[in-house]
Design an enzyme around this catalytic site. Structure first.
Site, mmCIF file in Angstrom:
data_model
loop_
_atom_site.group_PDB
_atom_site.id
_atom_site.type_symbol
_atom_site.label_atom_id
_atom_site.label_comp_id
_atom_site.label_asym_id
_atom_site.label_seq_id
_atom_site.Cartn_x
_atom_site.Cartn_y
_atom_site.Cartn_z
ATOM 1 N N SER A 1 0.839 -1.196 0.000
ATOM 2 C CA SER A 1 0.000 0.000 0.000
ATOM 3 C C SER A 1 0.878 1.252 0.000
ATOM 4 O O SER A 1 1.569 1.515 -0.975
ATOM 5 C CB SER A 1 -0.958 -0.047 1.195
ATOM 6 O OG SER A 1 -1.927 0.965 1.122
ATOM 7 N N GLU B 1 -5.222 -5.617 -4.815
ATOM 8 C CA GLU B 1 -4.996 -6.065 -3.445
ATOM 9 C C GLU B 1 -4.538 -7.530 -3.440
ATOM 10 O O GLU B 1 -4.910 -8.326 -4.289
ATOM 11 C CB GLU B 1 -6.264 -5.874 -2.624
ATOM 12 C CG GLU B 1 -6.616 -4.398 -2.475
ATOM 13 C CD GLU B 1 -7.744 -4.144 -1.498
ATOM 14 O OE1 GLU B 1 -8.392 -5.115 -1.069
ATOM 15 O OE2 GLU B 1 -7.963 -2.969 -1.156
ATOM 16 N N HIS C 1 -4.214 -0.654 -4.101
ATOM 17 C CA HIS C 1 -5.651 -0.960 -3.928
ATOM 18 C C HIS C 1 -6.362 -0.692 -5.256
ATOM 19 O O HIS C 1 -7.458 -0.144 -5.304
ATOM 20 C CB HIS C 1 -6.268 -0.088 -2.832
ATOM 21 C CG HIS C 1 -5.627 -0.252 -1.493
ATOM 22 N ND1 HIS C 1 -5.901 -1.313 -0.655
ATOM 23 C CD2 HIS C 1 -4.727 0.516 -0.839
ATOM 24 C CE1 HIS C 1 -5.196 -1.184 0.468
ATOM 25 N NE2 HIS C 1 -4.475 -0.091 0.366
#
Length: 295
Positions: free
Chosen positions: A148, A217, A190
């Protein structure tokens, strides 16, 4: 000069198995399947000393560093890693300290967790800790891994803000300098779940030399010797702007829709390879590969 080190960037929400869940033991088979085949296993296998590698989990980007760090520590230890530490650097003074530099110098792997990538770069950027990691990545058998925010911050330029739904309106995304481990790419995370394709399109049309990388993800890229290999369970989107024929970018006002002609998009899944030198994709399980003949 190609870096000696390896880069593993992950789109977020890594299905590492939650040790906080009360029914973890009941779900152990599913979690073991991920542990043995997934991204954290890849990090250990690619590290210099395998299960004996020194792994530092950097939680600076997170607002809940104790929870996030503990989850990753337990996950790595479940896979047999013996030297896993949590490193939560709160400010630039700590990032410039002898103690933090010593820990970076001793690490075989650094794992940057999710959170806020702007917090990550504003605290670590240009510090002795940051410089130590850059040097190790260039010169040693060393792994930078990030999920992330940790993935988004790995490139020279990074996206730190921008609405997914309005990302193809001029000016709707904000970029700044990242940690600079890889040049001429920009990474968004994401990606599939949050519909961020427009953010990557705008980042690429702003400078078509930049290769856009969108990480789904529980999906990532293993990057070594200028070759990117997809790992994990989902998709990686590659956006190449070199062949753009036309756009209205400079003729519209802020907030108006962007038009782009001839933007190239590739989709990668597990074990596919993308060569950063030749800008070519090789699909591992291609339906057009020759079918072996029976002997």
């Amino acid at each position: 000069m190609k870096p000696v080190g390896k880069l593993i960037v992950i789109g977020g929400a890594v299905n590492k198995g939650s040790f906080a869940e009360t029914d973890y033991d009941q779900n152990i088979e599913k979690n073991l399947n991920f542990f043995e085949r997934g991204i954290l296993r890849k990090i250990i296998n690619e590290s210099k000393n395998k299960e004996n590698s020194v792994i530092e989990i950097i939680t600076t980007a997170s607002q809940i560093p104790q929870i996030v760090g503990t989850e990753y520590k337990k996950a790595f230890e479940f896979l047999g890693a013996k030297n896993v530490n949590i490193l939560d650097i709160h400010n630039r003074e700590e990032a410039n300290s002898d103690a933090m530099v010593a820990r970076a110098s001793a690490a075989d792997v650094v794992m940057f967790t999710g959170g806020d990538q702007l917090r990550l770069t504003s605290i670590l950027g240009g510090t002795r800790f940051h410089e130590t990691i850059l040097i190790k990545y260039q010169e040693q058998d060393f792994i930078y891994s990030g999920t992330s925010a940790g993935a988004a911050a790995a490139s020279e330029n990074m996206i730190y803000q921008g609405s997914s739904s309005e990302a193809l309106l001029k000016g709707e995304i904000k970029t700044t300098q990242g940690l600079g481990l890889i040049d001429n790419v920009i990474i968004d995370t994401h990606f599939v779940q949050r519909g961020r394709i427009g953010r990557l399109f705008q980042a690429v049309v702003n400078n078509p030399r930049t290769l856009g990388i969108g990480l789904g993800e529980d999906t990532g890229l293993f990057i070594h010797n200028d070759v990117m290999t997809a790992v994990g369970s989902g998709l990686v989107i590659i956006v190449d702007g070199r062949f753009i024929k036309d756009t209205n970018l400079t003729n519209i006002n802020l907030g108006e829709p962007i038009s782009i002609d001839n933007l190239t998009v590739h989709v990668m899944s597990m074990n596919d390879h993308y060569d950063l030198t030749t800008k070519t994709l090789t699909i591992e399980n291609s339906q057009f590969n020759p079918i072996p003949q029976d002997k």
